[in-house]
Scaffold this active site. Structure first.
Site, PDB file in Angstrom:
ATOM      1  N   ASP A  11       5.395   1.789  12.265  1.00 32.02           N
ATOM      2  CA  ASP A  11       6.425   2.789  12.008  1.00 32.02           C
ATOM      3  C   ASP A  11       5.908   3.826  11.013  1.00 32.02           C
ATOM      4  O   ASP A  11       5.531   3.480   9.891  1.00 32.02           O
ATOM      5  CB  ASP A  11       7.673   2.104  11.443  1.00 32.02           C
ATOM      6  CG  ASP A  11       8.885   3.013  11.414  1.00 32.02           C
ATOM      7  OD1 ASP A  11       8.719   4.242  11.544  1.00 32.02           O
ATOM      8  OD2 ASP A  11      10.004   2.497  11.254  1.00 32.02           O
ATOM      9  N   CYS A  69       7.027  12.596  12.342  1.00 33.35           N
ATOM     10  CA  CYS A  69       6.715  11.222  12.753  1.00 33.35           C
ATOM     11  C   CYS A  69       5.984  11.154  14.096  1.00 33.35           C
ATOM     12  O   CYS A  69       5.148  10.283  14.300  1.00 33.35           O
ATOM     13  CB  CYS A  69       7.974  10.367  12.776  1.00 33.35           C
ATOM     14  SG  CYS A  69       9.314  11.027  13.782  1.00 33.35           S
ATOM     15  N   HIS A 105       7.710   6.090   9.557  1.00 30.93           N
ATOM     16  CA  HIS A 105       8.803   6.573   8.714  1.00 30.93           C
ATOM     17  C   HIS A 105       8.784   5.919   7.332  1.00 30.93           C
ATOM     18  O   HIS A 105       9.772   5.314   6.887  1.00 30.93           O
ATOM     19  CB  HIS A 105      10.143   6.314   9.388  1.00 30.93           C
ATOM     20  CG  HIS A 105      10.328   7.044  10.673  1.00 30.93           C
ATOM     21  ND1 HIS A 105       9.818   6.585  11.871  1.00 30.93           N
ATOM     22  CD2 HIS A 105      10.941   8.208  10.950  1.00 30.93           C
ATOM     23  CE1 HIS A 105      10.131   7.441  12.830  1.00 30.93           C
ATOM     24  NE2 HIS A 105      10.809   8.435  12.300  1.00 30.93           N
TER      25      HIS A 105
END
Length: 472
Positions: free
Chosen positions: A352, A121, A354
């Site tokens: 994000d 990430c 993820h």
């Protein structure tokens, strides 16, 4: 370390989940040698959903925005009470490139990994910041004060802004496969053909450079390869400082001859180093017409506190995000990397990484772009921001750099901050060796200004000055 768990998610292991997915369908379907296409598609979506929950993605459907307060996004402010500005904010946010976990790519060198779920990430956040810098560098400004925006027709959103889908029509795009030199992934050729064919061609080319394939300059394979020289391997955790140097090395290895990346050491930007890096003889380039100054992406790894963010720096972070030269922040919350692009009130706006998605085949004509753009704006409180981060800035030329130095210095020297996040100084760093990094000085004591202010006596030594950003 165990993956992030979700209390509201059924207590079921990944093995049992995949087993249950394999048992879906009738008895006759289980006896088939090949799974039906619909079943494969559903299975893939469910597996992606499981990976996303397992590795930290939150399925919150809405982010609440205060329509009476302005929203700042990458140097531009939008007042949401105005319908036109709401649409402009929405269009600008969905235009930011979104790079997330991917699965199904060819194995990374020296490993059997075909996905970066659970460890990549921070590299994805770094990719997003670099992509934003490339958008500034290669795509011309569009609507005044808004910059280039992606003119896709769907533009559906899951926030509470109440914006209807845009009615802009899809354009007829040229695939990179239509250019023979693009098949050889030559950046110089790609820029030449992209610039002559319209901004959307250049947009697609920028996206293609981040696709996870060994031949692509900024894909995961290349970034992992660059990380080996910094002591990192595929599957390792990466910090924002390490990620910054990986970006620098990847850009230097590419064929982007008019763009350089500089990573500040010990929270100090030496102007002489920038001049040496960016300045070039006027005779360089075709027929001696190359610009005398290369464009610059400046990355500054900082630590804004001990174990938690020092609140004294919140106002300074806001002022930096208001600057047009700021291209975002590589950071996140503890154990969870994010790409910060703006704020509203006391909450950060972020993208994000993820979210697990399948690798996109860019050899197809008009390959889909939807998975590279996020339609849902998300926010989190400043108080949850991890103190380890890397600030990003872009300057097109020498005048832009000089102006950036002034604006950033003014933003950092506020009354609440006795010590700035970082400083600009004249001259060159005496011990710098051709841009190589010293991993022992990523977060040296001189860099952690806030620690001396925020830590209590006797506790300053509990957090190492070389601690990296730990994440899943």
């Amino acid at each position: 370390m165990k993956p992030v768990s979700r209390g509201d998610f059924p207590a079921q292991s990944s093995a049992s989940l995949l087993s249950s997915l394999g048992s879906m369908g009738s008895t006759g379907a289980r006896e088939d040698t090949e799974e039906p296409e619909d079943r494969v598609r559903i299975k893939s979506k469910l597996v992606s959903a499981w990976n996303s929950v397992k590795y930290g993605w939150s399925f919150t459907s809405k982010s609440r925005f205060n329509k009476r307060s302005p929203v700042v996004l990458l140097g531009h402010s939008y007042l949401l009470t105005n319908a036109d500005e709401r649409e402009a904010f929405h269009q600008a946010f969905t235009s930011v490139l979104w790079l997330t976990y991917r699965k199904g790519f060819s194995p990374l060198a020296g490993s059997t990994l075909t996905s970066d779920c659970g460890w990549g990430c921070m590299l994805r956040s770094g990719q997003m910041l670099l992509a934003q810098g490339l958008v500034h560098h290669l795509l011309p400004p569009g609507v005044p004060e808004l910059g280039w925006t992606w003119s896709a027709s769907y533009h559906a959103t899951k926030d509470d802004l109440g914006i209807p889908p845009s009615r802009l029509l899809f354009r007829s795009y040229m695939s990179p496969a239509e250019c023979p030199r693009a098949r050889r992934r030559s950046l110089a050729c790609s820029l030449l053909f992209g610039a002559g064919s319209g901004t959307e061609i250049t947009h697609r080319l920028i996206v293609s450079w981040f696709v996870d394939h060994p031949c692509h300059p900024f894909g995961l394979h290349q970034l992992v390869e660059m990380g080996k020289g910094l002591g990192k391997q595929a599957g390792d955790w990466y910090g924002p400082a390490i990620a910054s140097h990986i970006i620098r090395k990847a850009v230097a290895a590419s064929k982007l001859t008019d763009l350089v990346v500089h990573v500040a050491q010990d929270c100090t930007v030496y102007k002489g180093d920038i001049v040496r890096l960016c300045e070039r003889p006027r005779h360089e380039g075709p027929r001696g017409r190359a610009a005398p100054w290369k464009a610059l992406i400046l990355l500054v790894p900082v630590r804004l506190g001990g174990d938690a963010l020092n609140p004294a720096y919140i106002d300074c972070v806001k002022k930096l995000l208001r600057l047009e030269c700021c291209i975002g922040i590589i950071g996140g919350r503890p154990k969870h990397s994010l790409y910060f692009v703006g704020f509203q009130d006391d909450q950060l706006l972020y993208l994000d990484p993820h979210y697990s998605q399948s690798t996109v085949d860019i050899s197809k004509e008009d390959f889909p772009l939807e998975s590279f753009h996020c339609k849902s704006a998300r926010k989190m409180p400043f108080s949850r921001m991890d103190p380890s981060c890397a600030l990003g800035f872009y300057a097109r030329g020498q005048r832009d750099f000089e102006r950036m130095c002034v604006l950033v210095s003014v933003a950092m020297n506020s009354d609440k901050n006795k010590y700035p996040m970082f400083t600009f100084v004249e001259g060159q760093q005496s011990d710098e060796k051709d841009g190589e990094c010293d991993t022992s000085s990523f977060f040296s004591e001189s860099c952690t200004y806030s620690r001396a202010r925020a830590s209590k006596p006797g506790k300053a030594g509990q957090s190492s000055s070389t601690d990296e950003f730990v994440l899943l």
